[in-house]
Each structure stands twice: as C-alpha cells, then as structure tokens.
Design an enzyme around this catalytic site. Structure first.
Site, PDB file in Angstrom:
ATOM      1  CB  CYS A  72      -0.991  -0.018   1.168  1.00  0.00           C
ATOM      2  SG  CYS A  72      -0.277   0.231   2.806  1.00  0.00           S
TER       3      CYS A  72
ATOM      4  CG  ASN B 239       4.378  -1.576   5.203  1.00  0.00           C
ATOM      5  OD1 ASN B 239       5.470  -1.881   5.681  1.00  0.00           O
ATOM      6  ND2 ASN B 239       3.423  -2.468   5.033  1.00  0.00           N
TER       7      ASN B 239
ATOM      8  CB  CYS C 138      -3.773   1.498   7.052  1.00  0.00           C
ATOM      9  SG  CYS C 138      -3.727   2.939   8.147  1.00  0.00           S
ATOM     10  NE  ARG C 139      -4.662   1.227   1.611  1.00  0.00           N
ATOM     11  CZ  ARG C 139      -4.555   1.854   0.456  1.00  0.00           C
ATOM     12  NH1 ARG C 139      -5.439   1.626  -0.499  1.00  0.00           N
ATOM     13  NH2 ARG C 139      -3.569   2.694   0.221  1.00  0.00           N
ATOM     14  CB  SER C 140       0.479  -3.377   2.864  1.00  0.00           C
ATOM     15  OG  SER C 140       1.201  -2.357   3.482  1.00  0.00           O
TER      16      SER C 140
ATOM     17  CG  ASP D  35      -5.445   5.066   2.820  1.00  0.00           C
ATOM     18  OD1 ASP D  35      -5.504   4.645   3.994  1.00  0.00           O
ATOM     19  OD2 ASP D  35      -4.517   5.783   2.410  1.00  0.00           O
TER      20      ASP D  35
END
Length: 172
Positions: free
Chosen positions: A17, A20, A22-24, A134
């Site tokens: 993401c 690095n 939140c999402r990944s 996001d």
C-alpha cells in the site's frame, strides 16, 4: 517420486500500500494467520511494504492493530518499510491494495517480474471491489471494511497459493 530430503516448495507474497501502516500490514497479518493455521508456515513467506517511505520502522496504525486484534489478528510485530527493487525478484506475487499503488509498483518493476503484480481484490470471493480503500482519514467503518475485503481476498489467495505450491512440488 518426490525426494523426501528435498526442500519443500516455497512461495512468497508481498502486500503493498502507500505507507505500509494500514492496509498492507493488515493483509500481512491476516494472511500470515491463515497460512499458519493452514499448516503452510514452512512453505509460505509473507511480507508487506509501502510504495512511499513515510513511516519507516513504525508499527501499524493503532486503529489497524485494534480492529485486527478484535478479529484475532496480531499486527504488533510488523514494522513499516518501503518497497525495494529487490522485492520484485524475491517475491512470487506482489499484491497492491489499489490502482495508484499498483501503477507505482509497475513503474518500478523490472519487465521480467511484471507478471507478479496484481491487485489484492482480484482474489476476493464474496466482495466485488476493485480496491481495498485507504481507511487512514476515515473512521472505524473504514478499518472494518478493509478487514472484510482482506479476509475475503486472503481466502482466495490461500487457495491460489496452495495450487502454486502443488505445481512446484510436481516432478518434472
């Protein structure tokens, strides 16, 4: 016949993401959990990175950690890092959370590794979303949506990785 002393086939997945945090790392933690619980921990390597170097060495966002923990996923050991040129050669599959990060990864990727780049949501089985949005500037619902999409995609991804491991284990 497979040599009993031959090393097990391995497969490596990198989640990407922007920062690095939140999402990944959420995808990293969820997929790592699923890999361990499926008995594939010795065969599947899981990592995550950001296309930008905004938060090097930082733990995932507190909200990501809190929401993940409520579903049984521990992200506390993960630390943010930027995607590096060597990542393209070291990983078998590189999954971007959205179109922007996929484009950035594609721009940096050597042509011989371009086939490894895909979007995370391509592996979703229940949800139909082109991206994992996001959640950084939103509220709790955004972090829950990320988890819903990531959990769904990780189920499809686990099936894909099992198939890839079986293909690699076959004698030639």
């Amino acid at each position: 016949m497979q040599d009993e002393h031959a090393p097990a086939a391995t497969y490596s997945v990198l989640f990407v993401c922007m920062g690095n945090i939140c999402r990944s790392p959420t995808a990293h933690g969820v997929f790592r959990h699923k890999v361990v619980h499926s008995g594939l921990a010795d065969q599947v390597r899981v990592d995550s990175a950001g296309t930008h170097n905004y938060h090097p060495g930082e733990a995932p966002d507190d909200r990501s950690q809190r929401h993940a923990a409520q579903r049984g996923y521990d992200l506390s050991s993960l630390r943010a890092r930027q995607m590096l040129p060597r990542d393209f050669g070291q990983h078998d599959l590189i999954l971007a959370m959205d179109w922007d990060n996929l484009t950035l990864a594609q721009e940096r990727c050597q042509p011989e590794h371009a086939h490894k780049l895909r979007r995370m949501t391509e592996f979703c089985q229940q949800f139909d979303s082109p991206v994992v949005p996001d959640p950084y500037y939103g509220g709790a619902a955004g972090f829950e949506e990320v988890l819903d999409l990531v959990e769904d995609a990780c189920e499809g991804l686990l099936h894909h990785v099992r198939q890839q491991l079986q293909l690699r284990a076959r004698p030639r």
